[in-house]
Design a protein around this motif. Structure first.
Motif, mmCIF file in Angstrom:
data_model
loop_
_atom_site.group_PDB
_atom_site.id
_atom_site.type_symbol
_atom_site.label_atom_id
_atom_site.label_comp_id
_atom_site.label_asym_id
_atom_site.label_seq_id
_atom_site.Cartn_x
_atom_site.Cartn_y
_atom_site.Cartn_z
ATOM 1 N N ALA A 418 1.195 -1.227 -0.035
ATOM 2 C CA ALA A 418 0.152 -0.054 -0.001
ATOM 3 C C ALA A 418 0.888 1.312 -0.011
ATOM 4 O O ALA A 418 0.169 2.125 -0.725
ATOM 5 C CB ALA A 418 -0.943 -0.100 1.058
ATOM 6 N N PHE A 419 1.898 1.321 0.740
ATOM 7 C CA PHE A 419 2.868 2.586 0.770
ATOM 8 C C PHE A 419 3.463 2.609 -0.635
ATOM 9 O O PHE A 419 3.476 3.849 -1.002
ATOM 10 C CB PHE A 419 4.018 2.151 1.785
ATOM 11 N N ALA A 420 3.873 1.544 -1.076
ATOM 12 C CA ALA A 420 4.561 1.697 -2.561
ATOM 13 C C ALA A 420 3.353 2.255 -3.548
ATOM 14 O O ALA A 420 3.784 3.142 -4.210
ATOM 15 C CB ALA A 420 5.070 0.342 -3.089
ATOM 16 N N GLN A 421 2.373 1.646 -3.252
ATOM 17 C CA GLN A 421 1.220 2.396 -4.433
ATOM 18 C C GLN A 421 0.842 3.646 -4.126
ATOM 19 O O GLN A 421 0.541 4.596 -5.209
ATOM 20 C CB GLN A 421 -0.002 1.339 -4.241
ATOM 21 N N HIS A 422 0.745 4.158 -2.840
ATOM 22 C CA HIS A 422 0.183 5.555 -2.800
ATOM 23 C C HIS A 422 1.347 6.509 -2.493
ATOM 24 O O HIS A 422 1.055 7.675 -2.956
ATOM 25 C CB HIS A 422 -0.630 5.453 -1.340
ATOM 26 N N ALA A 423 2.693 6.052 -2.299
ATOM 27 C CA ALA A 423 3.832 7.029 -2.061
ATOM 28 C C ALA A 423 4.598 7.012 -3.257
ATOM 29 O O ALA A 423 5.379 8.006 -3.411
ATOM 30 C CB ALA A 423 4.542 6.623 -0.823
ATOM 31 N N GLY A 424 4.305 6.000 -4.118
ATOM 32 C CA GLY A 424 5.297 6.023 -5.116
ATOM 33 C C GLY A 424 6.952 5.483 -4.781
ATOM 34 O O GLY A 424 7.647 5.868 -5.739
ATOM 35 N N ARG A 425 6.906 5.051 -3.727
ATOM 36 C CA ARG A 425 8.447 4.679 -3.454
ATOM 37 C C ARG A 425 8.241 3.708 -2.349
ATOM 38 O O ARG A 425 7.042 3.566 -1.756
ATOM 39 C CB ARG A 425 9.249 5.794 -2.706
ATOM 40 N N ALA A 426 9.515 3.185 -1.976
ATOM 41 C CA ALA A 426 9.369 2.003 -0.801
ATOM 42 C C ALA A 426 9.267 2.856 0.446
ATOM 43 O O ALA A 426 9.979 3.801 0.650
ATOM 44 C CB ALA A 426 10.472 1.137 -0.843
ATOM 45 N N THR A 427 8.981 2.076 1.420
ATOM 46 C CA THR A 427 8.744 2.487 2.939
ATOM 47 C C THR A 427 10.343 2.313 3.495
ATOM 48 O O THR A 427 10.884 1.405 3.159
ATOM 49 C CB THR A 427 7.850 1.953 3.685
ATOM 50 N N THR A 428 10.805 3.136 4.382
ATOM 51 C CA THR A 428 11.864 3.233 5.348
ATOM 52 C C THR A 428 11.482 2.263 6.457
ATOM 53 O O THR A 428 12.408 1.769 7.021
ATOM 54 C CB THR A 428 12.408 4.529 5.553
ATOM 55 N N LEU A 429 10.347 1.880 6.822
ATOM 56 C CA LEU A 429 9.885 1.099 7.999
ATOM 57 C C LEU A 429 10.208 -0.419 7.468
ATOM 58 O O LEU A 429 9.950 -1.016 6.524
ATOM 59 C CB LEU A 429 8.413 1.246 8.461
ATOM 60 N N ASP A 430 10.918 -0.993 8.417
ATOM 61 C CA ASP A 430 11.230 -2.596 8.331
ATOM 62 C C ASP A 430 9.869 -3.245 8.918
ATOM 63 O O ASP A 430 9.114 -2.486 9.524
ATOM 64 C CB ASP A 430 12.333 -3.078 8.635
#
Length: 504
Positions: A418-430
Motif C-alpha cells: 500500500a505504501f509503494a502504491q500511494h507514495a510511489g516509493r518504498a517505505t523506510t520502515l522495516d
C-alpha cells in the motif's frame, strides 16, 4: 342557604385522614425527626433565655422539664391514637404536664411550625448527605486505587459501540473518577445550601421579639442562618439542589455500569469479575453471570428515579410554606439516598475485584485494527507524508488485513504494498518498526499530552484526583468537627440553664 359551619359537629381527626396521613407522619416523626426536634427545642430555650425573651427562671424550669420529657419513652414507637395531631403537639403536651399550660406553651414564643419543620428537615437531610458522601468518597477511593493499579493495563476503548482505540483501564477509570469527583463536589455544594438555619424566620416575617438567629444556627450546628425570612420557609432549593445532584451522580455511574456489562460479555471478555461476584446458571453450568452489574444498573436507575420524583414533586407548588416539601416527601427522598448508597458500596466492591483479561484484549485489538491511527501518525512523522496520504495508506493496509482474515500485527506485506502504491516509493520502515507502530503499547506511550493515557500524564492526573479527594475528606472532617463543637456548646449551655432551675 345555611352556613355549614353552624351545624358542623364533626371532630378532628377524621378516621380516614388519621389513617392515611397523620398515622404515617407520626411514625416517620418518631423514627426520623425526634432527635432534631429535641435539639431545636433545647437551643430555642437557651436562646430565649440569653436574649431575655423569657425570664431566666422560666427558661430554666422549661429546660428542666424538657430533660424529663426527653428521658421518657415519648420517642419510642407507638400506635397513633389521634390524641395529639402529631409528635410536636405530643411533646408540647408532655412539657405542659410538667410545668403547666402557660409556661409549657412559652417555649413556642417567637417561632412557628414553618421555621421549625424546615430546620428539622434540614438537619435530617444533612445527616443523609453526610452518610452518603462518606460512601461516595469510599467509592472514589476504590476507583482511584483501581485506576492506579491498572494505569498500564491495555484495554479497548469504544465509540459508537465499535472498537475505536486502545487505552488503559486506568485511563478509562480516571475519566469516570473525574466525573464522580465533580458529582461529589456538586453534592457538597448542595449541602452548603442545606446547612443554613431557617430558625427565627417564624411563620414568614421573623418576629417582634429580639431573637438571635445566629445563636440558633450556632447551637444547632448550622453554618449560618438563612437570610431572607420568606425564602426560609418557602424556598425548596435545598431539596431540589440536593436531589438533582444525587440523580446526576446515579445517571453518570449508570453509564459506567453499562460499559462493564458489555465488557464482561463472552464475545468481548476484556473484564473479568471474580467468583465472589458471579452467580452460576441453574441449568447451564458453563455460564458465569456477573449479576452484581445487572443489579447496579437497575439500582442506579431506581435511585435516580426516586431522586427525580422528589424534584418533580416541587414543580408548580406555591412559593409558600407547603406540606409538598415536608416530612412525607423527605421520607421518600431518604429512600433515594438508601438506594444510592447501595450503588456506591456495590460498585466499590466490584472495582476492587474486577481485572482486565489481557489475552482477550490483545485478540480484540489485533482483529479490529484499532491501532491503525498510530500507523498513519508514524508515517507523517517518519516518512514526511501528509496526514491524508498517510491515512490512505493506513486504510488500504487495514482493508487488506481484514480481507485476508488476518491480524494487523501480521500485516507488514500489505502495508509495504500500500505504501509503494500511494507514495510511489518504498517505505523506510522495516517489519519490526511496523510492528512497533501498530502495537498498543506504543499507541498509549506516545499519547503523553495533558489528559492522555501515557504514564507521565496519568501520574499527574492520578495525583490531581487524589488531591481533590483529600480536599473532600477535609471538608467532611470540618463538618464533623463543627457539629461536634455545636453539640458540646448546646449541651453545656442547656445543662447550665437546666441546673439553674434548682438554684431558684
Amino acid at each position: 342557604m345555611r352556613d355549614p359551619s353552624h351545624h358542623d359537629t364533626s371532630r378532628f381527626p377524621d378516621p380516614v385522614y388519621a389513617r392515611t396521613v397523620l398515622a404515617p407522619l407520626y411514625d416517620h416523626a418518631k423514627a426520623l425527626f425526634g432527635e432534631p426536634l429535641i435539639r431545636i427545642n433545647r437551643a430555642h430555650c437557651v436562646m430565649l433565655a440569653e436574649t431575655g425573651v423569657l425570664p431566666q427562671a422560666d427558661a430554666a424550669r422549661i429546660a428542666a422539664a424538657l430533660a424529663q420529657v426527653e428521658a421518657s419513652d415519648i420517642l419510642e414507637p407507638a400506635e397513633y391514637t389521634g390524641a395529639y395531631e402529631d409528635l410536636f403537639f405530643e411533646v408540647e403536651a408532655a412539657l405542659k404536664a410538667h410545668v403547666g399550660a402557660e409556661l409549657g406553651g412559652a417555649l413556642h414564643t417567637a417561632r412557628s411550625r414553618n421555621d421549625l419543620d424546615h430546620a428539622i428537615l434540614r438537619i435530617r437531610l444533612k445527616g443523609l448527605l453526610d452518610d452518603f458522601l462518606a460512601k461516595g468518597r469510599a467509592l472514589a477511593q476504590a476507583m482511584l486505587d483501581a485506576a492506579t493499579r491498572n494505569r498500564a493495563e491495555i484495554v479497548v476503548a469504544y465509540t459508537h459501540g465499535q472498537p475505536a482505540q486502545p487505552t488503559t483501564y486506568g485511563h478509562y477509570l480516571s475519566g469516570a473518577l473525574e466525573t464522580l469527583l465533580r458529582d461529589l463536589e456538586r453534592l457538597e455544594d448542595a449541602r452548603a445550601v442545606v446547612d443554613l438555619s431557617p430558625m427565627g424566620a417564624a411563620a414568614i416575617t421573623t418576629s417582634g421579639f429580639p431573637v438571635d438567629r445566629h445563636l440558633m444556627a450556632e447551637l444547632t450546628g448550622f453554618a449560618a442562618p438563612t437570610r431572607n425570612s420568606y425564602a426560609s420557609i418557602a424556598g425548596v432549593d435545598y431539596l431540589t439542589g440536593t436531589y438533582s445532584a444525587l440523580s446526576l451522580m446515579m445517571l453518570h455511574l449508570g453509564r459506567l455500569v453499562q460499559d462493564f456489562q458489555y465488557w464482561t460479555a463472552f464475545e468481548v471478555g476484556q473484564l473479568y469479575v471474580s467468583n465472589a461476584l458471579v452467580q452460576i446458571s441453574s441449568i447451564m453450568p458453563q455460564k458465569r453471570n456477573p449479576v452484581p452489574i445487572e443489579h447496579l444498573r437497575h439500582l442506579a436507575s431506581t435511585a435516580s428515579g426516586q431522586a427525580d420524583a422528589l424534584v418533580r414533586t416541587m414543580h408548580n407548588t406555591p412559593n409558600t410554606d407547603m406540606n409538598d416539601s415536608e416530612s412525607e416527601v423527605q421520607v421518600a427522598g431518604a429512600r433515594a439516598f438508601d438506594t444510592a448508597g447501595r450503588v456506591a458500596e456495590l460498585l466499590a466492591a466490584l472495582l476492587a475485584q474486577a481485572e482486565v483479561r489481557p489475552d482477550n484484549v490483545r485478540r480484540n485489538i489485533d482483529r479490529s485494527c484499532i491501532t491503525i491511527t498510530e500507523l498513519a501518525d508514524t508515517l507523517v512523522r517518519s516518512e514526511r507524508l501528509s496526514f491524508r496520504q498517510a491515512h490512505e495508506i493506513a486504510t488500504a493496509t487495514a482493508r487488506a488485513v481484514v480481507a485476508e482474515d488476518s491480524v494487523l500485527s501480521q500485516g507488514f506485506p500489505a502495508f509495504r504494498d500500500a505504501f509503494a502504491q500511494h507514495a510511489g516509493r518504498a517505505t523506510t520502515l522495516d517489519e519490526a518498526a511496523f510492528r512497533e507502530a501498530v502495537g498498543p503499547e506504543r499507541f498509549v506511550a506516545v499519547r503523553d499530552r495533558f489528559g492522555g493515557p501515557a504514564p507521565a500524564a496519568m501520574d499527574e492526573a492520578l495525583e490531581s484526583y487524589g488531591a481533590t479527594l483529600a480536599a473532600l475528606d477535609a471538608r467532611a472532617a470540618a463538618h464533623q468537627d463543627r457539629q461536634q463543637a455545636a453539640d458540646a456548646l448546646l449541651q453545656d449551655r442547656f445543662d447550665a440553664l437546666r441546673t439553674s432551675a434548682q438554684e431558684v
